[in-house]
Scaffold this motif. Structure first.
Motif, PDB file in Angstrom:
ATOM      1  N   SER A 141       4.935  -2.435  -4.522  1.00 51.62           N
ATOM      2  CA  SER A 141       3.743  -1.694  -4.120  1.00 51.62           C
ATOM      3  C   SER A 141       2.494  -2.537  -4.348  1.00 51.62           C
ATOM      4  O   SER A 141       2.370  -3.217  -5.373  1.00 51.62           O
ATOM      5  N   ILE A 142       1.586  -2.491  -3.386  1.00 53.41           N
ATOM      6  CA  ILE A 142       0.322  -3.222  -3.435  1.00 53.41           C
ATOM      7  C   ILE A 142      -0.780  -2.294  -2.945  1.00 53.41           C
ATOM      8  O   ILE A 142      -0.572  -1.511  -2.001  1.00 53.41           O
ATOM      9  N   ARG A 143      -1.954  -2.379  -3.558  1.00 58.35           N
ATOM     10  CA  ARG A 143      -3.096  -1.577  -3.100  1.00 58.35           C
ATOM     11  C   ARG A 143      -4.274  -2.476  -2.777  1.00 58.35           C
ATOM     12  O   ARG A 143      -4.561  -3.416  -3.515  1.00 58.35           O
ATOM     13  N   ILE A 144      -4.949  -2.158  -1.653  1.00 57.55           N
ATOM     14  CA  ILE A 144      -6.123  -2.911  -1.232  1.00 57.55           C
ATOM     15  C   ILE A 144      -7.214  -1.931  -0.808  1.00 57.55           C
ATOM     16  O   ILE A 144      -6.925  -0.773  -0.492  1.00 57.55           O
TER      17      ILE A 144
ATOM     18  N   CYS B 175       1.568  -6.606   3.750  1.00 59.90           N
ATOM     19  CA  CYS B 175       2.897  -6.106   4.120  1.00 59.90           C
ATOM     20  C   CYS B 175       3.943  -7.194   3.908  1.00 59.90           C
ATOM     21  O   CYS B 175       5.026  -6.956   3.360  1.00 59.90           O
ATOM     22  N   ASN B 176       3.616  -8.403   4.345  1.00 63.29           N
ATOM     23  CA  ASN B 176       4.530  -9.527   4.151  1.00 63.29           C
ATOM     24  C   ASN B 176       4.750  -9.809   2.665  1.00 63.29           C
ATOM     25  O   ASN B 176       5.866 -10.109   2.226  1.00 63.29           O
ATOM     26  N   LYS B 177       3.678  -9.671   1.882  1.00 62.54           N
ATOM     27  CA  LYS B 177       3.775  -9.895   0.439  1.00 62.54           C
ATOM     28  C   LYS B 177       4.642  -8.822  -0.221  1.00 62.54           C
ATOM     29  O   LYS B 177       5.493  -9.121  -1.071  1.00 62.54           O
ATOM     30  N   ALA B 178       4.446  -7.551   0.183  1.00 65.94           N
ATOM     31  CA  ALA B 178       5.229  -6.452  -0.397  1.00 65.94           C
ATOM     32  C   ALA B 178       6.707  -6.605  -0.079  1.00 65.94           C
ATOM     33  O   ALA B 178       7.573  -6.344  -0.921  1.00 65.94           O
TER      34      ALA B 178
ATOM     35  N   ASP C 288       0.037   3.634   3.411  1.00 65.60           N
ATOM     36  CA  ASP C 288      -0.741   4.858   3.187  1.00 65.60           C
ATOM     37  C   ASP C 288      -2.225   4.508   3.240  1.00 65.60           C
ATOM     38  O   ASP C 288      -2.751   3.831   2.353  1.00 65.60           O
ATOM     39  N   ILE C 289      -2.908   4.979   4.282  1.00 64.05           N
ATOM     40  CA  ILE C 289      -4.318   4.656   4.494  1.00 64.05           C
ATOM     41  C   ILE C 289      -5.187   5.795   3.990  1.00 64.05           C
ATOM     42  O   ILE C 289      -5.105   6.922   4.491  1.00 64.05           O
ATOM     43  N   GLY C 290      -6.015   5.518   3.001  1.00 67.50           N
ATOM     44  CA  GLY C 290      -6.933   6.518   2.468  1.00 67.50           C
ATOM     45  C   GLY C 290      -8.368   6.198   2.831  1.00 67.50           C
ATOM     46  O   GLY C 290      -8.658   5.197   3.484  1.00 67.50           O
ATOM     47  N   GLY C 291      -9.274   7.051   2.386  1.00 67.86           N
ATOM     48  CA  GLY C 291     -10.682   6.844   2.677  1.00 67.86           C
ATOM     49  C   GLY C 291     -11.259   5.635   1.969  1.00 67.86           C
ATOM     50  O   GLY C 291     -12.175   4.986   2.483  1.00 67.86           O
ATOM     51  N   THR C 292     -10.709   5.308   0.782  1.00 70.28           N
ATOM     52  CA  THR C 292     -11.248   4.193  -0.001  1.00 70.28           C
ATOM     53  C   THR C 292     -10.219   3.102  -0.292  1.00 70.28           C
ATOM     54  O   THR C 292     -10.587   1.961  -0.525  1.00 70.28           O
ATOM     55  N   LYS C 293      -8.924   3.461  -0.274  1.00 65.51           N
ATOM     56  CA  LYS C 293      -7.900   2.456  -0.583  1.00 65.51           C
ATOM     57  C   LYS C 293      -6.687   2.629   0.320  1.00 65.51           C
ATOM     58  O   LYS C 293      -6.453   3.705   0.882  1.00 65.51           O
ATOM     59  N   THR C 294      -5.923   1.560   0.443  1.00 71.24           N
ATOM     60  CA  THR C 294      -4.683   1.568   1.216  1.00 71.24           C
ATOM     61  C   THR C 294      -3.547   1.099   0.309  1.00 71.24           C
ATOM     62  O   THR C 294      -3.673   0.080  -0.362  1.00 71.24           O
ATOM     63  N   ALA C 295      -2.465   1.874   0.295  1.00 69.43           N
ATOM     64  CA  ALA C 295      -1.283   1.504  -0.484  1.00 69.43           C
ATOM     65  C   ALA C 295      -0.200   1.017   0.470  1.00 69.43           C
ATOM     66  O   ALA C 295       0.070   1.649   1.498  1.00 69.43           O
ATOM     67  N   ILE C 296       0.398  -0.104   0.144  1.00 68.39           N
ATOM     68  CA  ILE C 296       1.464  -0.693   0.952  1.00 68.39           C
ATOM     69  C   ILE C 296       2.685  -0.845   0.046  1.00 68.39           C
ATOM     70  O   ILE C 296       2.577  -1.368  -1.065  1.00 68.39           O
ATOM     71  N   CYS C 297       3.826  -0.361   0.517  1.00 73.37           N
ATOM     72  CA  CYS C 297       5.009  -0.401  -0.349  1.00 73.37           C
ATOM     73  C   CYS C 297       6.273  -0.613   0.454  1.00 73.37           C
ATOM     74  O   CYS C 297       6.295  -0.448   1.679  1.00 73.37           O
ATOM     75  N   VAL C 298       7.326  -0.952  -0.256  1.00 70.58           N
ATOM     76  CA  VAL C 298       8.667  -1.009   0.304  1.00 70.58           C
ATOM     77  C   VAL C 298       9.538  -0.089  -0.538  1.00 70.58           C
ATOM     78  O   VAL C 298       9.453  -0.099  -1.778  1.00 70.58           O
TER      79      VAL C 298
ATOM     80  N   LEU D 297       3.820  -6.707  13.057  1.00 69.86           N
ATOM     81  CA  LEU D 297       5.019  -6.814  12.229  1.00 69.86           C
ATOM     82  C   LEU D 297       6.326  -6.890  13.023  1.00 69.86           C
ATOM     83  O   LEU D 297       7.371  -7.234  12.451  1.00 69.86           O
ATOM     84  N   LYS D 298       6.257  -6.511  14.303  1.00 69.75           N
ATOM     85  CA  LYS D 298       7.452  -6.557  15.163  1.00 69.75           C
ATOM     86  C   LYS D 298       8.586  -5.678  14.636  1.00 69.75           C
ATOM     87  O   LYS D 298       9.764  -6.023  14.710  1.00 69.75           O
ATOM     88  N   ARG D 299       8.227  -4.523  14.075  1.00 68.66           N
ATOM     89  CA  ARG D 299       9.200  -3.551  13.587  1.00 68.66           C
ATOM     90  C   ARG D 299       8.873  -2.169  14.177  1.00 68.66           C
ATOM     91  O   ARG D 299       7.723  -1.925  14.583  1.00 68.66           O
ATOM     92  N   PRO D 300       9.843  -1.246  14.231  1.00 70.69           N
ATOM     93  CA  PRO D 300       9.545   0.117  14.700  1.00 70.69           C
ATOM     94  C   PRO D 300       8.519   0.775  13.765  1.00 70.69           C
ATOM     95  O   PRO D 300       8.575   0.585  12.544  1.00 70.69           O
TER      96      PRO D 300
END
Length: 325
Positions: A27-30, A49-52, A7-17, A103-106
């Motif tokens: 879930s990780i936020r950067i 992504c790899n970490k999540a 999830d890409i936002g204006g100030t932060k990006t959330a990455i989750c599985v 990532l080599k994924r769809p």
């Protein structure tokens, strides 16, 4: 089904599985980096992504699909971000190809507001509602629409871009380059900038500054809300104007779409009572009684995880044709 959500936002990006039921496994936020830092940003996204995935206890090869929720305008068929107003320097970014190559994924993508309404439709309190609108008031302002059980995508993927309805052609400049857009009045970034200018120009004494830690340049919508709750006269007046603009724009949606439910994100979640009561009262001035009475206006119950769930929902819609809209 294992879904990697970005999830890409204006100030932060959330990455989750997560999975098709909306259960988040990690879930990780950067910070979201723009402009000259874009290459570094995507390298961070890859690493996180790899970490999540590792935190979720699976391997990248176990991920069925990557769902991206990103700021519009964008092209779904091309997988490209065109020119998001709140992400300066991002012009025609082939984000789907970038993520797929890394990532080599769809990979599938939709704009953040469409992704959010998919999250509400799949996972929210009013899941399955055939006429459902989601509105977000955060850094910018956007909307996603499900009408008669179908996502309103539009011929150029800009269906639901309600933040750029024109309320006043002579109004303030919007980040999109036009004047008087709904977002120019109620988007958090624009609202904060207008407050800063007004307070500085008028040398106004207000609790809004105190709530921002004594620094005018750190004023946010939350600073305004906190000061309005405390009864600061200037803040109360500005909040009232803010609610007027919210009602003005929302009434157009009610009259055009006649939805059963409008789900409000971000500010309505955090400032529920300060938003819902005055909004309902002001809406009565703009919208007809019977479509307004039939419309439930509620804060999202998906809470702070709405971004992650939105990205997962894009993945669900892209992978499961039975649930896709």
């Amino acid at each position: 089904m294992r879904i990697l959500g970005i999830d890409i936002g204006g100030t932060k990006t959330a990455i989750c599985v997560g999975n098709e039921s909306g259960k988040i496994l990690s879930s990780i936020r950067i910070p979201t980096l723009t402009g000259d830092s874009m290459k570094d940003y995507f390298l961070q996204v890859r690493d996180q992504c790899n970490k999540a995935v590792a935190q979720a206890g699976i391997k990248l090869k176990d991920v069925d699909i990557v769902g991206i929720s990103a700021p519009g305008p964008l092209s779904v068929p091309k997988g490209t971000l065109i020119a998001p107003p709140n992400n300066p320097g991002w012009k025609n970014v082939p984000i789907v190809k970038i993520i797929k190559d890394m990532l080599k994924r769809p990979v599938v993508m939709n704009n953040d507001a469409n992704a959010a309404v998919l999250a509400e439709y799949f996972f929210g309190e009013y899941r399955g509602t055939k006429d459902l609108v989601y509105l977000t008031f955060s850094t910018g302002m956007g909307g996603g629409i499900v009408a008669a059980g179908r996502l309103v995508q539009g011929i150029t993927d800009m269906g639901g871009e309600v933040g750029h309805l024109t309320l006043d052609i002579n109004g303030p400049r919007c980040g999109c380059g036009k004047n008087g857009c709904w977002e120019a009045y109620v988007g958090g970034k624009n609202l904060a900038e207008q407050l800063k200018k007004k307070i500085k120009a008028g040398k106004i004494k207000t609790l809004i500054v105190d709530k921002a830690g004594g620094k005018i340049d750190q004023i946010t919508t939350k600073s305004l809300a906190d000061a309005a709750r405390a009864g600061d006269p200037f803040a109360v007046a500005e909040w009232d104007t803010f609610m007027e603009h919210m009602a003005h724009g929302m009434s157009n949606i009610i009259m055009i779409l006649n939805p059963e439910v409008i789900v409000l994100g971000t500010i309505a979640i955090h400032e529920r009572d300060l938003v819902l009561k005055p909004l309902r009262k002001k809406l009565a001035r703009y919208a007809w009684e019977w479509p307004l009475k039939a419309c439930k206006i509620v804060p999202s119950k998906l809470g702070v995880e709405i971004g992650e769930l939105a990205a997962l929902a894009v993945g669900v819609a892209g992978l499961d044709s039975k649930r896709a809209l």
